[in-house]
Design an enzyme around this catalytic site. Structure first.
Site: not given
Length: 480
Positions: A294-295
């Site tokens: 996700h990041g």
């Protein structure tokens, strides 16, 4: 098909035309590797597959994690580097995973025959390009070959536009409204402003609602847009706040990402065909990979660690406690399990939203700061500058900020728990590719029907959505 490819490339290039070359390069290289994997055998095929996966992971690692690695090395070694900030291209996480799936399955002989146009549209199809679902080649390539076949145009338009409007309403009316409550709290935490219990709770739960309706809205719009062209996408969102355990949650939230992680991370690690200790390691690493996907940042690292631990603990609980005691089938246990899972997910989302670990810690600390039971003057000032409170002021309710914010949260949570999801509303009309037994039946069950009542309702949602289109508001999953 060529028209849809052109539309998809124009849609992608509208953000930044420079990165069209990256999308085109990725498509060309992976299609070429797919053809080579079909022709070669043995060690050459294995080497081609390794090169293909390395190419895709390398692109993703450079653009998504390059800044994080350089900055972390600089901090750890107390040095500074003069380098240009790497901009994360839209959708690279999504089309990278789709093409890894394609290469792995091609190497196993599981890919149907197709041409370059079908493959190009499989990667770039604009309704799902930016934030999913992460589609599988077996789901889409066959559909693209049938694009020229006769279509039920009026049916597709009626259903597709209705789903599209519902998704738009979720995004610009519900999600963006909760963003007005959540963003100031995390901005204050980033700035080092001390937070109080109620405003920390408001920010935490408001972000949970913002993310839920933002992603749910995008998922609806993707299915609705595809329906306009007579195409079906997999359902990606199964009312995950009704989940009764953390494993359940990940099968219901971003379902196609969970499918990818299961088939292409968990299974290659050994899955459940190994010792219990190794199973737990596989579970942890799979969920950790999902969090880090996700990041790039220590907050996402911790988010992945926590969810990995949650899934392992749930497996131990299920095997040693809830299973042997026969708790899973009891109504009271289901209700408590759903509430507990919801709270665990919501409070962990603080890490998902915060810019830094320090900011996340400040929000958590604020949750325990009960020195003042109300909203701080700074937070109230920000709230009263929003359109939501401008409307509340017209009816004399602007002074009841705590009641307005938490009343809105209660209504939203009740909606998540008791109302049917969009795919449940349209389930009789076969709008999506799959109908797996995922999710929970809604307490209030009803379905969409073509007619004047639903047409009026959809028109009201569209009007409300248009009135809220006063500024640019990106989907939250664009940044992933």
């Amino acid at each position: 098909m060529a028209w849809l490819i052109l539309a998809s490339f124009l849609f992608y290039g509208w953000w930044n035309p420079i990165y069209l070359w990256l999308l085109a390069l990725s498509i060309g290289v992976n299609y070429g590797l797919g053809g080579a994997l079909q022709r070669w055998q043995g060690l050459v095929k294995k080497a081609l597959l390794i090169c293909g996966i390395a190419f895709n992971i390398g692109l993703l690692a450079y653009f998504k994690y390059g800044n994080f690695f350089v900055e972390s090395i600089a901090v750890l070694n107390d040095v500074s580097f003069n380098f240009s900030h790497i901009v994360l291209p839209l959708a690279i996480s999504f089309y990278t995973f789709q093409q890894i799936t394609y290469l792995v399955d091609t190497s196993k002989g599981l890919t149907d025959s197709h041409g370059f146009l079908e493959y190009c549209l499989f990667v770039s199809f604009f309704p799902q390009l930016i934030a999913g679902p992460i589609v599988h080649h077996q789901e889409m390539l066959g559909q693209f070959k049938q694009l020229g076949a006769p279509q039920e145009t009026s049916r597709n338009l009626g259903i597709g536009l209705s789903i599209l409007v519902i998704g738009l309403f979720k995004k610009v009316v519900i999600a963006d409204s909760f963003g007005l409550f959540a963003t100031p709290i995390f901005t204050m935490a980033d700035s080092g402003v001390a937070l109080y219990t109620l405003e920390s709770l408001a920010g935490t739960f408001s972000y949970a609602m913002q993310l839920y309706f933002d992603f749910s809205g995008y998922s609806d719009m993707a299915i609705g847009l595809a329906c306009l062209f007579g195409l079906k996408l997999p359902v990606n969102f199964y009312s995950p706040y009704r989940a009764q355990n953390i494993s359940d949650f990940w099968r219901m939230w971003h379902a196609t990402l969970s499918r990818f992680l299961r088939d292409y991370v968990y299974a290659p690690l050994g899955g459940f065909l190994c010792s219990p200790r190794r199973q737990r390691f596989n579970l942890f690493m799979t969920m950790f990979a999902g969090g880090v996907w996700h990041g790039a940042g220590w907050t996402f690292f911790l988010y992945g660690v926590f969810h990995g631990v949650y899934v392992v603990l749930h497996q131990i609980w299920r095997i040693r406690v809830s299973g042997p005691l026969g708790l899973v089938g009891k109504g009271w246990y289901k209700a408590l399990a759903q509430l507990f899972t919801f709270l665990v997910v919501v409070f962990t989302l603080v890490l998902f939203r915060a810019e830094t670990v320090t900011a996340a810690a400040d929000v958590y600390q604020g949750l325990m700061n009960a020195d003042y039971w109300g909203f701080s003057p700074h937070y109230l000032q920000v709230l009263h500058a929003t359109n939501f409170f401008a409307i509340a002021d017209m009816v004399g309710l602007a002074g009841q900020a705590v009641i307005l914010v938490f009343g809105s949260l209660v209504l939203a949570i009740m909606g998540c728990w008791f109302l049917p999801s969009t795919w449940q509303l349209f389930q009789p009309f076969d709008i999506a590719l799959d109908k797996p037994p995922i999710g929970r039946a809604a307490v209030l069950s009803f379905s969409w029907q073509p007619g004047k009542v639903w047409a009026l309702f959809i028109a009201l949602l569209f009007t409300a959505s248009c009135l809220n289109l006063t500024q640019v508001s990106e989907f939250l999953y664009f940044q992933f």
